[in-house]
Design a protein around this motif. Structure first.
Motif, short mmCIF file in Angstrom:
data_model
loop_
_atom_site.label_atom_id
_atom_site.label_comp_id
_atom_site.label_asym_id
_atom_site.label_seq_id
_atom_site.Cartn_x
_atom_site.Cartn_y
_atom_site.Cartn_z
N GLY A 1 -2.76 10.62 5.47
CA GLY A 1 -4.16 10.61 5.91
C GLY A 1 -5.12 11.06 4.82
O GLY A 1 -5.04 10.60 3.68
N ASP A 2 -6.02 11.97 5.16
CA ASP A 2 -7.04 12.43 4.22
C ASP A 2 -6.47 13.12 2.99
O ASP A 2 -7.13 13.20 1.96
N GLY A 3 -5.23 13.64 3.12
CA GLY A 3 -4.63 14.35 1.99
C GLY A 3 -4.11 13.45 0.90
O GLY A 3 -3.78 13.89 -0.20
N ALA A 4 -4.01 12.14 1.20
CA ALA A 4 -3.44 11.22 0.21
C ALA A 4 -4.49 10.79 -0.79
O ALA A 4 -5.68 10.69 -0.47
N ARG A 5 -4.06 10.55 -1.99
CA ARG A 5 -4.97 10.08 -3.02
C ARG A 5 -4.25 9.01 -3.85
O ARG A 5 -3.17 9.26 -4.36
N VAL A 6 -4.87 7.87 -3.97
CA VAL A 6 -4.30 6.80 -4.79
C VAL A 6 -4.49 7.13 -6.26
O VAL A 6 -5.55 7.62 -6.66
N VAL A 7 -3.46 6.90 -7.06
CA VAL A 7 -3.59 7.02 -8.51
C VAL A 7 -3.35 5.65 -9.12
O VAL A 7 -2.29 5.06 -8.93
N ALA A 8 -4.35 5.13 -9.83
CA ALA A 8 -4.17 3.85 -10.51
C ALA A 8 -3.89 4.18 -11.98
O ALA A 8 -2.78 4.55 -12.34
N GLY A 9 -4.90 4.08 -12.84
CA GLY A 9 -4.69 4.47 -14.24
C GLY A 9 -4.73 5.98 -14.42
O GLY A 9 -4.23 6.52 -15.40
N MET B 1 -1.67 27.46 -7.42
CA MET B 1 -0.98 26.20 -7.79
C MET B 1 -1.08 25.20 -6.64
O MET B 1 -0.89 25.54 -5.48
N LEU B 2 -1.45 24.00 -7.01
CA LEU B 2 -1.63 22.94 -6.02
C LEU B 2 -0.28 22.49 -5.48
O LEU B 2 0.64 22.19 -6.24
N ASN B 3 -0.15 22.48 -4.15
CA ASN B 3 1.11 22.01 -3.57
C ASN B 3 0.96 20.54 -3.21
O ASN B 3 0.49 20.18 -2.15
N CYS B 4 1.35 19.73 -4.16
CA CYS B 4 1.05 18.31 -4.02
C CYS B 4 2.28 17.49 -4.37
O CYS B 4 2.99 17.79 -5.33
N CYS B 5 2.57 16.47 -3.58
CA CYS B 5 3.71 15.62 -3.94
C CYS B 5 3.24 14.37 -4.68
O CYS B 5 2.04 14.04 -4.64
N TYR B 6 4.14 13.74 -5.35
CA TYR B 6 3.84 12.56 -6.15
C TYR B 6 4.81 11.46 -5.76
O TYR B 6 6.02 11.66 -5.79
N CYS B 7 4.30 10.30 -5.38
CA CYS B 7 5.17 9.21 -4.97
C CYS B 7 4.86 7.97 -5.79
O CYS B 7 3.70 7.71 -6.11
N GLU B 8 5.89 7.23 -6.07
CA GLU B 8 5.71 5.99 -6.81
C GLU B 8 6.34 4.84 -6.04
O GLU B 8 7.43 4.39 -6.37
N PRO B 9 5.63 4.34 -5.00
CA PRO B 9 6.18 3.24 -4.22
C PRO B 9 6.27 1.99 -5.09
O PRO B 9 5.62 1.90 -6.13
N THR B 10 7.09 1.01 -4.63
CA THR B 10 7.24 -0.21 -5.41
C THR B 10 6.65 -1.43 -4.71
O THR B 10 6.57 -2.51 -5.29
N THR B 11 6.26 -1.25 -3.44
CA THR B 11 5.62 -2.37 -2.74
C THR B 11 4.32 -1.88 -2.11
O THR B 11 4.14 -0.69 -1.85
N VAL B 12 3.43 -2.83 -1.82
CA VAL B 12 2.16 -2.50 -1.16
C VAL B 12 2.46 -1.88 0.20
O VAL B 12 1.84 -0.88 0.59
N ALA B 13 3.44 -2.44 0.93
CA ALA B 13 3.75 -1.94 2.27
C ALA B 13 4.16 -0.46 2.21
O ALA B 13 3.71 0.35 3.02
N GLU B 14 5.00 -0.12 1.24
CA GLU B 14 5.41 1.30 1.09
C GLU B 14 4.21 2.18 0.78
O GLU B 14 4.06 3.28 1.33
N ALA B 15 3.35 1.70 -0.09
CA ALA B 15 2.16 2.49 -0.46
C ALA B 15 1.29 2.72 0.77
O ALA B 15 0.80 3.84 1.00
N LEU B 16 1.12 1.69 1.58
CA LEU B 16 0.27 1.81 2.77
C LEU B 16 0.86 2.80 3.77
O LEU B 16 0.13 3.58 4.40
N THR B 17 2.18 2.78 3.90
CA THR B 17 2.83 3.72 4.83
C THR B 17 2.59 5.16 4.36
O THR B 17 2.26 6.03 5.15
N LEU B 18 2.72 5.38 3.05
CA LEU B 18 2.47 6.72 2.51
C LEU B 18 1.03 7.15 2.76
O LEU B 18 0.75 8.29 3.14
N LEU B 19 0.09 6.23 2.52
CA LEU B 19 -1.32 6.56 2.72
C LEU B 19 -1.59 6.89 4.19
O LEU B 19 -2.33 7.83 4.50
#
Ligand SMILES: Cc1cc2nc3c(=O)[nH]c(=O)nc-3n(C[C@H](O)[C@H](O)[C@H](O)COP(=O)(O)OP(=O)(O)OC[C@H]3O[C@@H](n4cnc5c(N)ncnc54)[C@H](O)[C@@H]3O)c2cc1C
Ligand code: FES
Ligand code: FES
Lengths: 154, 293
Positions: free
Chosen positions: B23-31, B1-19
Motif C-alpha cells: 500500500g502506501d508504504g511501497a515505493r517504486v524504484v526505477a533509475g 535506521m529505516l526498516n525497509c525491504c527491497y524487492c526486485e520482481p521480474t514481471t509486471v504482475a509480481e511488481a503490482l502484487t508487491l505494490l
C-alpha cells in the motif's frame, strides 16, 4: 533490514551486508573502504562520486547499493596504481589539471569513458561530457587540454 | 535506521502484487536518481522499495498505428537518440538530451522523470507538447490518461496507490506538415531549465494552422498550456501571416504569472517565455515545411 550484496569492484569480488537505503557510494567508501571515490554533495550535482557501473558512467550517490547486485564497478583505485599511472592521470599531472584534487577521481573516470567511446573527441565533446563533474578550483581548461593530449597520443 | 525491504520482481504482475501488499508504504524504484536522494534526506520512509530494474518488458520503443509506445524504463540517454529513428519523438529527444548530465541520463528513466513530477521537468514539458498519454496499471486493472491530467502539481501526480506507470504513448501526427520543437534556457549546462517552451504546429495544405500547442515549463507547478497564445495561431495561415508568431509569443509571455525563484524573478521568466516561444514556433513552422530557416 540487511541484505547481502555481491559485486565486483576493480576486478575483486566483494560480499557485504547492506541496508536497502544504502547508496553505492556508501558501499564503496564505508563498506569496502575505497575512499578515492569522493563524497562532495550527496545530491547528484557535483560528480565527485562518479564511478563506472558495468562500464556506464554513474554518480554513485544516486545509485542504491542493491541496484549494483552482481554488477561490476570501476573506481579510481582501479584506473591506475601509484607505480603505473593511467595515461590520463599522467596527463592531468602534466597539465596542472589537479589543484586540490577533490574532483579529480570523478573527472578521470568521466574522461576515461569518453575516450573509450570516442578516441578522437573535439574540445566541444570534452566540455559536453564534463558537464556533470564540477571543480571548485576551476581546472576545466587544463583538464580539457590534458584529455585532448591523451587522445592525440593514442 | 529505516526498516525497509527491497524487492526486485521480474514481471509486471509480481511488481503490482508487491505494490498492492505494501500500500502506501511501497515505493517504486526505477533509475533511483530521485529516490536515493529522498531516502537520504528522510523525505520518504517507505516500508518496501520495489525495484523495476529486472522487470521484463518495460524498456521497449515500438511504432504502432495509434502512435509510438515507449516503455517506462527507457533511459533518458536512449530517449535522447530515439528521435533519429522515430520522427515524431524529435522534440522529446531534444528535451531528453538536455537533462542534467550524461551520468544522470544513463540511469534516469522516462517513467521516473514523469512520476517525479518536477515542475521544471524537460520531459514532461516535451511530452505535453506531444499530447502524450500514460498507461497506468494496478492489480485492479489498466487505464490510460492524458499526461495533462496525470500531473497534478509540483512533485504530485494523480497516480493511485498501487499504480505503476508502464508506458507512454505519443500519438502520430494527423497532418503530414506537423512538427514539434523543444527550447529551454538555463544559465549553466546541467541545471534544470529556468523556463522551457514546447511548441507544436500542424499545417494543412493551404498553410492554415490546426490545433497548435504551446506548453510552458517551470512557470507554474506543472507544465502549462498557453491557451490564449494557441488560440491566436489556430486557423491562421502561418505561411502568409508570420506576425501571428510574434503575437502568440507575446500572449504566451503575459498568459500567466510565473512562480518567481531566488535566481529568476517572475518578470524575467515572462521575458524568457516570450523569447523562447517565438524561437520554438519559428523553428516548428520551418520543420513542418521541412525548410530550415
Ligand atoms: C542533479 C540533478 C539534475 C537534474 N536535472 C534535470 C533536468 O535538467 N531536467 C529534468 O527533466 N530532470 C532533471 N533531473 C531529474 C532527473 O531527470 C530525474 O531524477 C530522473 O529522470 C528520475 O528517473 P529515475 O528513473 O531515476 O526515477 P526514480 O528516482 O527511480 O523515481 C522517481 C519517482 O518516480 C516514481 N516512479 C519511478 N518510476 C515509476 C513508474 N514506472 N511508475 C510509478 N512510479 C514510478 C518513484 O517512486 C519516485 O517517486 C535532475 C536530477 C538530478 C539529481
Ligand atoms: S557526491 Fe554524488 S554527485 Fe556529488
Ligand atoms: S581540483 Fe579542486 S575541485 Fe577540482
Amino acid at each position: 533490514m540487511k541484505y547481502s550484496l555481491s559485486l565486483t569492484v576493480n576486478d575483486e569480488q566483494y560480499n557485504l551486508l547492506v541496508e536497502a537505503s544504502h547508496t553505492l557510494m556508501e558501499v564503496i567508501r564505508d563498506g569496502i573502504g575505497l575512499t578515492g571515490t569522493k563524497c562532495g554533495c550527496e545530491d547528484g550535482r557535483c560528480g565527485t562520486c562518479t564511478v563506472l557501473l558495468d562500464g556506464e558512467l554513474v554518480k554513485s550517490c544516486l545509485v542504491l547499493g542493491l541496484q549494483a547486485q552482481g554488477k561490476s564497478v570501476l573506481t579510481i583505485e582501479g584506473l591506475g596504481t601509484p607505480d603505473h599511472l593511467h595515461p590520463l592521470q599522467i596527463a592531468f599531472l602534466e597539465h596542472g589539471a589537479v589543484q586540490c584534487g577533490f574532483c579529480t577521481p570523478g573527472m578521470l573516470l568521466t574522461a576515461k569513458k569518453l575516450l573509450d567511446e570516442n578516441p578522437n573527441p573535439t574540445e566541444e565533446d570534452i566540455r559536453h561530457t564534463l558537464v556533470g563533474n564540477l571543480c571548485r578550483c576551476g581546472v576545466y581548461t587544463h583538464a580539457t587540454r590534458a584529455i585532448l593530449s591523451v587522445a592525440r597520443k593514442s | 535506521m529505516l526498516n525497509c525491504c527491497y524487492c526486485e520482481p521480474t514481471t509486471v504482475a509480481e511488481a503490482l502484487t508487491l505494490l498492492a501488499e505494501h500500500g502506501d508504504g511501497a515505493r517504486v524504484v526505477a533509475g533511483g536518481q530521485v529516490i536515493a536522494l529522498l531516502l537520504r534526506q528522510g523525505f520518504i520512509k517507505p516500508s518496501c522499495l520495489v525495484s523495476l530494474q529486472s522487470v521484463a518488458g518495460l524498456d521497449g520503443i515500438t511504432a504502432e498505428q495509434r502512435g509510438v509506445r515507449i516503455g517506462a524504463m527507457v533511459t533518458l540517454h536512449r530517449l535522447g537518440n530515439a528521435g533519429n529513428e522515430y520522427p515524431t519523438l524529435r522534440a522529446l529527444s531534444e528535451a531528453a538530451h538536455t537533462v542534467a548530465d550524461q551520468h544522470i541520463r544513463n540511469r534516469g528513466t522516462l517513467g521516473g522523470n514523469i512520476c517525479g513530477a518536477h515542475p521544471a521537468s524537460d520531459i514532461n514539458t516535451a511530452l505535453m507538447t506531444l499530447n502524450a498519454e500514460v498507461t497506468l496499471v494496478s492489480t485492479q486493472g489498466e487505464r490510460m490518461v492524458n499526461l495533462h491530467e496525470f500531473l497534478a502539481g509540483p512533485f504530485t501526480t494523480t497516480a493511485k496507490p498501487g499504480e505503476l506507470l508502464t508506458e507512454v504513448t505519443i500519438p502520430g501526427f494527423a497532418l503530414r506538415r506537423s512538427a514539434a520543437v523543444y527550447c529551454r534556457f538555463s544559465p549553466r549546462a546541467g541545471d534544470f531549465p529556468v523556463v522551457s517552451v514546447g511548441a507544436f504546429v500542424s499545417l494543412d495544405d493551404t498553410g492554415q494552422c490546426q490545433e497548435p500547442r504551446i506548453v510552458l515549463g517551470n512557470c507554474l507547478g506543472a507544465p502549462t498550456r498557453a491557451t490564449e497564445a494557441e488560440q491566436r495561431l489556430a486557423h491562421r495561415n502561418l505561411l502568409e501571416d508570420t506576425r501571428s508568431l510574434t503575437e502568440a509569443a507575446t500572449l504566451a509571455a503575459t498568459h500567466l504569472t510565473p512562480r518567481s525563484e531566488p535566481m529568476a524573478s517572475s518578470a524575467y521568466k515572462q521575458d524568457l517565455v516570450g523569447v523562447l516561444t517565438r524561437a520554438a514556433l519559428t523553428e516548428a513552422v520551418a520543420r513542418a515545411l521541412e525548410v530550415r530557416p
